[in-house]
Design a protein around this motif. Sequence first.
Motif, PDB file in Angstrom:
ATOM      1  N   ARG A  62      10.074   6.457   2.559  1.00  0.00           N
ATOM      2  CA  ARG A  62      10.991   6.366   1.414  1.00  0.00           C
ATOM      3  C   ARG A  62      10.286   5.811   0.197  1.00  0.00           C
ATOM      4  O   ARG A  62      10.650   6.100  -0.930  1.00  0.00           O
ATOM      5  CB  ARG A  62      12.191   5.458   1.745  1.00  0.00           C
ATOM      6  N   SER A  63       9.262   5.004   0.433  1.00  0.00           N
ATOM      7  CA  SER A  63       8.526   4.408  -0.672  1.00  0.00           C
ATOM      8  C   SER A  63       7.109   4.976  -0.655  1.00  0.00           C
ATOM      9  O   SER A  63       6.475   5.061   0.396  1.00  0.00           O
ATOM     10  CB  SER A  63       8.502   2.889  -0.491  1.00  0.00           C
ATOM     11  N   GLU A  67      11.065  -5.466   3.682  1.00  0.00           N
ATOM     12  CA  GLU A  67      11.840  -4.253   3.379  1.00  0.00           C
ATOM     13  C   GLU A  67      10.916  -3.159   2.845  1.00  0.00           C
ATOM     14  O   GLU A  67      11.068  -1.980   3.153  1.00  0.00           O
ATOM     15  CB  GLU A  67      12.938  -4.540   2.330  1.00  0.00           C
ATOM     16  N   GLU A  68       9.940  -3.598   2.003  1.00  0.00           N
ATOM     17  CA  GLU A  68       9.004  -2.625   1.435  1.00  0.00           C
ATOM     18  C   GLU A  68       8.135  -2.018   2.552  1.00  0.00           C
ATOM     19  O   GLU A  68       7.872  -0.812   2.558  1.00  0.00           O
ATOM     20  CB  GLU A  68       8.142  -3.294   0.352  1.00  0.00           C
TER      21      GLU A  68
END
Length: 402
Positions: free
Chosen positions: A59-60, A50-51
């Motif tokens: 988004r990250s 997910e990361e």
Amino acid sequence: MKHRSAIDRKITSKWSNQTQLVRAGSMRSNFDEMGEALFLTSAFAYETAEEAEARFDGRSEGFTYSRQTNPTVSMFEERMALIEGADIGRATATGMAAMTAALLCQLKAGDHVLGARALFGSCRWLMDELLPRYGIETTVIDGTDIDAWKNGVQSNTKVLFLETPANPTLEIVDLKAVADIAHENGAKLVVDNVFATPILQKPMDFGADIVCYSTTKHIDGQGRCLGGMILTDHAFDEEFLYPFYRHTGCAMSPFNAWIMLKGLETLGLRVNAMCDNAEQIAANISDKLDDVRHPSLTTFRDRDLAAQQMTRGGTMIAFELPGGRDQAFKFMNSLEIVDISNNLGEARSIATHPWSTTHKALQEDARLELGITPGLIRFSCGLEDGDDLVNDVMQALEKAGL
Ligand SMILES: *Cc1c(COP(=O)(O)O)cnc(C)c1O
């Protein structure tokens, strides 16, 4: 990676250049190292799938692959952006990678580029050979003639491109006047600021949109490795520069970025000491030679304009030996301290004969049009003792019959 005050623009933008050169952009890892860490890694790992997805989406925050960004390279980019007063910097493998990317990222077939004719040899090759091959029209003009810029702009002109002081003749181009012409015509001004360095001249203060460096020169300053830098605003980076940069692979190696970070710490001290030497040498050889060019001399043609744009005259001198190539070679071969080479901006003083080396690729009449004659010497003032350098140059002039 801990984000400390050194990367908070609210704090670092208030610092003077000298503090920024030493500290801006530094990020510390969990080991709390003082010196900037060297991240020799091609890729980065993610805690979860997910990361990974979030980083690729943007988004990250975080790194993915060193062709795009790398912590050591990012520290160098942020420090350079702060010093220049730019939103963002992109570090490249060489100075020519920076110049090529800055031009090509925003151009397409059918566009036109208007450039000063006094450009670094490989920049002239981009203008004269590479861009036309892709259907991009180019014209080169006398950069000191503002009417030539006005008259040279066409409806399809997208970029104006110049260097000031220009290599190797130290012509000065009026940055504000050319930036105004660019903007009145919806074009961008790209400036190669290698000779001036960010210590002596900030083209963005006069309206430049993109400033490029060969960091191989004063920024490394110790003749160790190649590098380049493109500085600009967020909008240009997002639309044109970053997509080109990440997909074409012109990135700087983390090792070279680490060297450049070390170079920046002392850039201000070195450039000022080199300017001291340049002023001393120029003043002394002016007694012997009629044609010596350095902005500190009262005889310098563009002295007032140089004083408006630059805080000092710079680290480079150009001078003409009346006896042409033979006398120029005799002079260079008689130097005892100064090296014969083609680099510039480093700790060791260097004498160059542009006619037979850096500008040999240009036709003879194009060289003469630029003021590059067989007797012209380009002199890069280093960090040796000023009196030693003056003595070395004077004895070599004497041996050459002057
Ligand atoms: C050296 C130089 C370049 C090219 O830089 P590299 O790092 O050698 O690729 C471009 N412009 C100027 C004015 C230079 O002196």
